[in-house]
Design a protein around this motif. Structure first.
Motif, mmCIF file in Angstrom:
data_model
loop_
_atom_site.group_PDB
_atom_site.id
_atom_site.type_symbol
_atom_site.label_atom_id
_atom_site.label_comp_id
_atom_site.label_asym_id
_atom_site.label_seq_id
_atom_site.Cartn_x
_atom_site.Cartn_y
_atom_site.Cartn_z
ATOM 1 N N ILE A 1 -7.569 54.842 32.274
ATOM 2 C CA ILE A 1 -6.910 56.143 32.206
ATOM 3 C C ILE A 1 -7.008 56.772 33.585
ATOM 4 O O ILE A 1 -8.068 56.748 34.222
ATOM 5 C CB ILE A 1 -7.589 57.040 31.154
ATOM 6 C CG1 ILE A 1 -7.556 56.364 29.779
ATOM 7 C CG2 ILE A 1 -6.920 58.407 31.093
ATOM 8 C CD1 ILE A 1 -8.507 56.982 28.778
ATOM 9 N N TYR B 1 -2.268 62.616 32.039
ATOM 10 C CA TYR B 1 -2.908 61.314 32.211
ATOM 11 C C TYR B 1 -1.960 60.184 31.823
ATOM 12 O O TYR B 1 -1.046 60.373 31.023
ATOM 13 C CB TYR B 1 -4.169 61.195 31.343
ATOM 14 C CG TYR B 1 -5.362 61.948 31.881
ATOM 15 C CD1 TYR B 1 -6.262 61.336 32.748
ATOM 16 C CD2 TYR B 1 -5.597 63.269 31.520
ATOM 17 C CE1 TYR B 1 -7.357 62.019 33.242
ATOM 18 C CE2 TYR B 1 -6.695 63.959 32.012
ATOM 19 C CZ TYR B 1 -7.567 63.332 32.868
ATOM 20 O OH TYR B 1 -8.647 64.018 33.362
ATOM 21 N N GLU C 1 -6.653 64.496 41.984
ATOM 22 C CA GLU C 1 -5.206 64.546 41.856
ATOM 23 C C GLU C 1 -4.569 64.214 43.205
ATOM 24 O O GLU C 1 -5.256 63.913 44.181
ATOM 25 C CB GLU C 1 -4.772 65.917 41.334
ATOM 26 C CG GLU C 1 -5.309 66.178 39.918
ATOM 27 C CD GLU C 1 -4.515 67.212 39.152
ATOM 28 O OE1 GLU C 1 -3.887 68.084 39.788
ATOM 29 O OE2 GLU C 1 -4.528 67.143 37.903
ATOM 30 N N LYS D 1 -5.134 60.027 36.340
ATOM 31 C CA LYS D 1 -4.262 61.191 36.446
ATOM 32 C C LYS D 1 -2.813 60.753 36.749
ATOM 33 O O LYS D 1 -2.569 59.906 37.610
ATOM 34 C CB LYS D 1 -4.753 62.137 37.547
ATOM 35 C CG LYS D 1 -5.935 63.020 37.117
ATOM 36 C CD LYS D 1 -5.502 64.026 36.065
ATOM 37 C CE LYS D 1 -6.636 64.912 35.592
ATOM 38 N NZ LYS D 1 -7.046 65.892 36.567
ATOM 39 N N LYS D 2 -1.883 61.379 36.053
ATOM 40 C CA LYS D 2 -0.470 61.010 36.128
ATOM 41 C C LYS D 2 0.097 61.129 37.543
ATOM 42 O O LYS D 2 0.856 60.271 37.992
ATOM 43 C CB LYS D 2 0.321 61.901 35.168
ATOM 44 C CG LYS D 2 1.805 61.614 35.100
ATOM 45 C CD LYS D 2 2.466 62.548 34.088
ATOM 46 C CE LYS D 2 3.962 62.316 34.014
ATOM 47 N NZ LYS D 2 4.589 63.230 33.006
#
Length: 307
Positions: free
Chosen positions: A68, A10, A185, A70-71
């Motif tokens: 926040i 995250y 994602e 997802k990366k």
């Protein structure tokens, strides 16, 4: 003992500026006018076609907002969010000096009380203490999320050395699958409308707010029930090789019919795979299910998160 996970998958994004609220109102699926302090909101950022680009956990932070995400979705999501920001007084940046951790377990609240004077509850789901941000996600399971800035990481390390079970961040995805929280994602960016991912079940869409990006498509599909996809939780034996985007079949009237696809898979420690999938129609839980593949791996439907 509580279970602690460092959530490396995250990122935190900071949105500041005089026009930050108005700008987010024009982009997100929630009504920013109803936004409350000491609460967080789940929101989707969608394309002009109404498809989800990113799933955000949004909250007030300093003089603006933060979320926040997802990366592996953040770079594209920020690029799209910034597209028209030149016309507004708003700044959008990834905060690189935050550590995000997840905590879960029936004793998690007692564990937190060893380190914090105030912890979040049902009335006040977000607490900021000494510049550390704490969220309560699930009061029944005592599931918390914490954000540590760089200068407070010494407290994080102290928590890691206390009596606690440390697990991989993938365990957090087990909790999401079980609770019906969509795992958005990179593989499903711009693939589904927010209601197809069950966002209405977690107050992530306001179908009555004014204009925002993708709103016309999202609202028309919802009110006319044009789309009929549903988020679900399935399991399979760990020996099976299952991947994202594999198609799912159900046996309906003695005929195998493709009724959905896998969007996320994570392996458990007890010889099972936990699967988050999208089904294209309402299904009887007692049907037989399998993966449309060479080996036709059997699937078990645990729960469908209907509207």
């Amino acid at each position: 003992m509580p279970i602690l996970m460092i959530l490396k998958n995250y990122k935190v994004v900071i949105v500041t500026g005089k026009d930050s609220k108005r700008y987010l109102q024009s982009k997100l699926t929630i009504d920013m006018k109803k936004f409350k302090n000491y609460k967080y909101n789940i929101a989707a950022h969608c394309s002009v076609q109404g498809k989800v680009i990113g799933l955000l956990m949004l909250f007030r932070y300093n003089e603006g907002y933060a979320y926040i995400i997802k990366k592996n979705t953040v770079d594209f999501q920020i690029k799209e969010l910034k597209k028209y920001s030149i016309f507004s007084k708003v700044s959008i940046n990834i905060e690189k000096d935050f550590e995000i951790i997840g905590l879960v377990g029936v004793t998690s609240n007692f564990f937190l009380k060893k380190f914090f004077f105030n912890i979040p509850n049902e009335e006040k789901k977000m607490v900021i203490e000494d510049n550390i941000i704490l969220f309560l996600l699930d009061n029944l399971k005592k599931r918390y999320l914490l954000i540590f800035p760089k200068e407070k990481k010494h407290l994080l390390y102290k928590m890691l050395l206390t009596e606690v079970i440390i697990k991989n961040f993938k365990y957090w995805n087990f909790l999401d699958i079980e609770s019906g929280f969509p795992i958005v994602e990179k593989n499903i960016q711009e693939k589904f409308l927010p209601q197809e991912l069950g966002l209405q079940n977690i107050q992530g869409i306001d179908f009555h707010k004014g204009c925002y990006q993708g709103q016309e498509v999202i609202s028309r599909a919802y009110f006319k029930k044009i789309k009929n996809n549903f988020l679900c939780w399935m399991i399979s034996y760990k020996k099976n090789i299952l991947k994202i985007n594999f198609k799912i079949e159900a046996k309906i009237k003695e005929k195998w019919v493709i009724i959905g696809k896998i969007i996320y898979v994570v392996a458990s420690n007890n010889n099972f795979l936990w699967i988050q999938a999208i089904l294209s129609k309402k299904i009887n839980k007692n049907y037989k299910f399998r993966v449309f593949s060479k080996n036709n791996e059997k699937l078990i439907l645990k729960k469908i998160f209907y509207i």
